[in-house]
Motif scaffolding. Structure first.
Motif, PDB file in Angstrom:
ATOM      1  N   LEU A  43       0.837  -1.213   0.000  1.00 46.94           N
ATOM      2  CA  LEU A  43       0.000   0.000   0.000  1.00 46.94           C
ATOM      3  C   LEU A  43       0.865   1.254   0.000  1.00 46.94           C
ATOM      4  CD1 LEU A  43      -2.998  -0.617   2.442  1.00 46.94           C
ATOM      5  CD2 LEU A  43      -3.083  -0.137   0.011  1.00 46.94           C
ATOM      6  N   THR A  44       1.871   1.274   0.849  1.00 46.43           N
ATOM      7  CA  THR A  44       2.774   2.418   0.920  1.00 46.43           C
ATOM      8  C   THR A  44       3.405   2.684  -0.441  1.00 46.43           C
ATOM      9  OG1 THR A  44       3.251   2.065   3.260  1.00 46.43           O
ATOM     10  CG2 THR A  44       4.892   3.294   2.007  1.00 46.43           C
ATOM     11  N   THR A  45       3.848   1.632  -1.094  1.00 44.78           N
ATOM     12  CA  THR A  45       4.482   1.773  -2.407  1.00 44.78           C
ATOM     13  C   THR A  45       3.499   2.289  -3.452  1.00 44.78           C
ATOM     14  OG1 THR A  45       6.043   0.026  -1.873  1.00 44.78           O
ATOM     15  CG2 THR A  45       5.768   0.550  -4.200  1.00 44.78           C
ATOM     16  N   ARG A  46       2.258   1.792  -3.427  1.00 45.40           N
ATOM     17  CA  ARG A  46       1.260   2.256  -4.398  1.00 45.40           C
ATOM     18  C   ARG A  46       0.933   3.734  -4.190  1.00 45.40           C
ATOM     19  NH1 ARG A  46      -1.522  -2.786  -3.531  1.00 45.40           N
ATOM     20  NH2 ARG A  46      -3.290  -1.727  -2.601  1.00 45.40           N
ATOM     21  N   VAL A  47       0.827   4.170  -2.932  1.00 43.22           N
ATOM     22  CA  VAL A  47       0.549   5.580  -2.651  1.00 43.22           C
ATOM     23  C   VAL A  47       1.716   6.435  -3.137  1.00 43.22           C
ATOM     24  CG1 VAL A  47       0.207   7.301  -0.824  1.00 43.22           C
ATOM     25  CG2 VAL A  47      -1.029   5.129  -0.735  1.00 43.22           C
ATOM     26  N   LYS A  48       2.953   6.027  -2.820  1.00 47.11           N
ATOM     27  CA  LYS A  48       4.130   6.793  -3.253  1.00 47.11           C
ATOM     28  C   LYS A  48       4.215   6.850  -4.780  1.00 47.11           C
ATOM     29  CE  LYS A  48       7.263   8.192  -0.833  1.00 47.11           C
ATOM     30  NZ  LYS A  48       7.511   9.559  -0.350  1.00 47.11           N
ATOM     31  N   THR A  70      -4.193   1.670   7.381  1.00 53.55           N
ATOM     32  CA  THR A  70      -4.306   3.103   7.647  1.00 53.55           C
ATOM     33  C   THR A  70      -3.007   3.772   7.219  1.00 53.55           C
ATOM     34  OG1 THR A  70      -5.813   2.799   9.497  1.00 53.55           O
ATOM     35  CG2 THR A  70      -4.621   4.880   9.418  1.00 53.55           C
ATOM     36  N   VAL A  71      -3.135   4.730   6.308  1.00 45.98           N
ATOM     37  CA  VAL A  71      -1.984   5.432   5.759  1.00 45.98           C
ATOM     38  C   VAL A  71      -1.780   6.732   6.524  1.00 45.98           C
ATOM     39  CG1 VAL A  71      -1.087   6.606   3.703  1.00 45.98           C
ATOM     40  CG2 VAL A  71      -2.302   4.441   3.471  1.00 45.98           C
ATOM     41  N   GLN A  72      -0.544   6.946   6.979  1.00 48.68           N
ATOM     42  CA  GLN A  72      -0.211   8.209   7.645  1.00 48.68           C
ATOM     43  C   GLN A  72       0.724   8.987   6.745  1.00 48.68           C
ATOM     44  OE1 GLN A  72       1.281   8.014  11.624  1.00 48.68           O
ATOM     45  NE2 GLN A  72       1.730  10.179  11.684  1.00 48.68           N
ATOM     46  N   ALA A  86      -2.416  15.136  -1.948  1.00 52.87           N
ATOM     47  CA  ALA A  86      -1.752  13.952  -1.394  1.00 52.87           C
ATOM     48  C   ALA A  86      -2.758  13.088  -0.638  1.00 52.87           C
ATOM     49  CB  ALA A  86      -0.608  14.376  -0.474  1.00 52.87           C
ATOM     50  N   GLU A  87      -3.610  13.725   0.160  1.00 58.99           N
ATOM     51  CA  GLU A  87      -4.626  12.977   0.899  1.00 58.99           C
ATOM     52  C   GLU A  87      -5.619  12.321  -0.053  1.00 58.99           C
ATOM     53  OE1 GLU A  87      -8.138  13.601   4.240  1.00 58.99           O
ATOM     54  OE2 GLU A  87      -6.498  15.055   4.156  1.00 58.99           O
ATOM     55  N   LYS A  88      -6.039  13.049  -1.069  1.00 57.78           N
ATOM     56  CA  LYS A  88      -6.994  12.522  -2.049  1.00 57.78           C
ATOM     57  C   LYS A  88      -6.413  11.293  -2.766  1.00 57.78           C
ATOM     58  CE  LYS A  88      -9.596  14.051  -6.159  1.00 57.78           C
ATOM     59  NZ  LYS A  88      -9.135  13.162  -7.217  1.00 57.78           N
ATOM     60  N   LEU A  89      -5.162  11.407  -3.212  1.00 60.85           N
ATOM     61  CA  LEU A  89      -4.528  10.281  -3.908  1.00 60.85           C
ATOM     62  C   LEU A  89      -4.409   9.068  -2.994  1.00 60.85           C
ATOM     63  CD1 LEU A  89      -1.733  12.210  -5.830  1.00 60.85           C
ATOM     64  CD2 LEU A  89      -3.768  11.133  -6.823  1.00 60.85           C
ATOM     65  N   ALA A  90      -4.065   9.300  -1.729  1.00 59.27           N
ATOM     66  CA  ALA A  90      -3.954   8.189  -0.779  1.00 59.27           C
ATOM     67  C   ALA A  90      -5.315   7.536  -0.561  1.00 59.27           C
ATOM     68  CB  ALA A  90      -3.374   8.682   0.544  1.00 59.27           C
ATOM     69  N   ARG A  91      -6.358   8.352  -0.364  1.00 56.02           N
ATOM     70  CA  ARG A  91      -7.704   7.804  -0.128  1.00 56.02           C
ATOM     71  C   ARG A  91      -8.216   6.998  -1.317  1.00 56.02           C
ATOM     72  NH1 ARG A  91      -9.898   9.327   4.474  1.00 56.02           N
ATOM     73  NH2 ARG A  91      -9.185  11.253   5.452  1.00 56.02           N
ATOM     74  N   VAL A  96      -6.682   1.013   0.882  1.00 57.35           N
ATOM     75  CA  VAL A  96      -6.493   1.961   1.981  1.00 57.35           C
ATOM     76  C   VAL A  96      -7.778   2.032   2.792  1.00 57.35           C
ATOM     77  CG1 VAL A  96      -6.123   4.390   2.575  1.00 57.35           C
ATOM     78  CG2 VAL A  96      -4.719   3.311   0.817  1.00 57.35           C
ATOM     79  N   VAL A  97      -7.661   1.826   4.108  1.00 56.81           N
ATOM     80  CA  VAL A  97      -8.803   1.839   5.011  1.00 56.81           C
ATOM     81  C   VAL A  97      -9.084   3.255   5.505  1.00 56.81           C
ATOM     82  CG1 VAL A  97      -9.651   0.974   7.228  1.00 56.81           C
ATOM     83  CG2 VAL A  97      -8.328  -0.520   5.731  1.00 56.81           C
ATOM     84  N   ALA A  98      -8.026   3.984   5.865  1.00 61.70           N
ATOM     85  CA  ALA A  98      -8.157   5.346   6.385  1.00 61.70           C
ATOM     86  C   ALA A  98      -6.864   6.101   6.093  1.00 61.70           C
ATOM     87  CB  ALA A  98      -8.427   5.326   7.882  1.00 61.70           C
ATOM     88  N   VAL A  99      -6.952   7.435   6.167  1.00 64.14           N
ATOM     89  CA  VAL A  99      -5.780   8.284   5.943  1.00 64.14           C
ATOM     90  C   VAL A  99      -5.678   9.291   7.080  1.00 64.14           C
ATOM     91  CG1 VAL A  99      -4.688   9.987   4.424  1.00 64.14           C
ATOM     92  CG2 VAL A  99      -5.933   8.053   3.435  1.00 64.14           C
ATOM     93  N   ARG A 100      -4.488   9.382   7.657  1.00 59.72           N
ATOM     94  CA  ARG A 100      -4.173  10.432   8.639  1.00 59.72           C
ATOM     95  C   ARG A 100      -3.230  11.405   7.965  1.00 59.72           C
ATOM     96  NH1 ARG A 100      -1.746   8.322  13.899  1.00 59.72           N
ATOM     97  NH2 ARG A 100      -1.702  10.560  14.197  1.00 59.72           N
TER      98      ARG A 100
END
Length: 107
Positions: A43-48, A70-72, A86-91, A96-100
């Protein structure tokens, strides 16, 4: 400036290296399983990778950590628009379950 495909390739290589290192790690009590850790790393890699492909977001200035889906997000953004994107792309990233969003906007 680095080409987006080079960044994506580098992020993919980082994931493969992470999987190779973590697959042999023992998981102790009250920690997530190796499978869950690998899922979080993916998940971290996909968000990055999404950050690297987006012209608004600086993948080098924003850190991404994932725990149990949960992505922080942390680090620094040049504008509120970058922080929100950045938050929108992560969500929008599958799994991804949640974003902080703890990104600070530099004045």
């Amino acid at each position: 400036m680095l080409n987006k495909s080079v960044l994506t390739l580098a992020l993919s290589a980082a994931l493969v290296a992470t999987l190779g290192v973590t697959s042999g790690c023992a998981v102790t009590r009250k920690q997530e399983t190796v499978g869950a850790y690998v899922d979080d790393a993916a998940l971290t890699t996909r968000v990055k990778a999404k950050f690297a492909a987006d012209p608004t977001v600086s993948a080098m200035s924003i850190s991404v950590e994932t725990l149990k889906g949960t992505v922080q997000l942390s680090g620094f953004a040049k504008s509120t628009d970058e922080k929100q994107m950045a938050e929108k792309l992560a969500r929008e990233t599958s799994g991804v379950v949640a974003v902080r969003n703890d990104i600070a906007v530099r004045p």
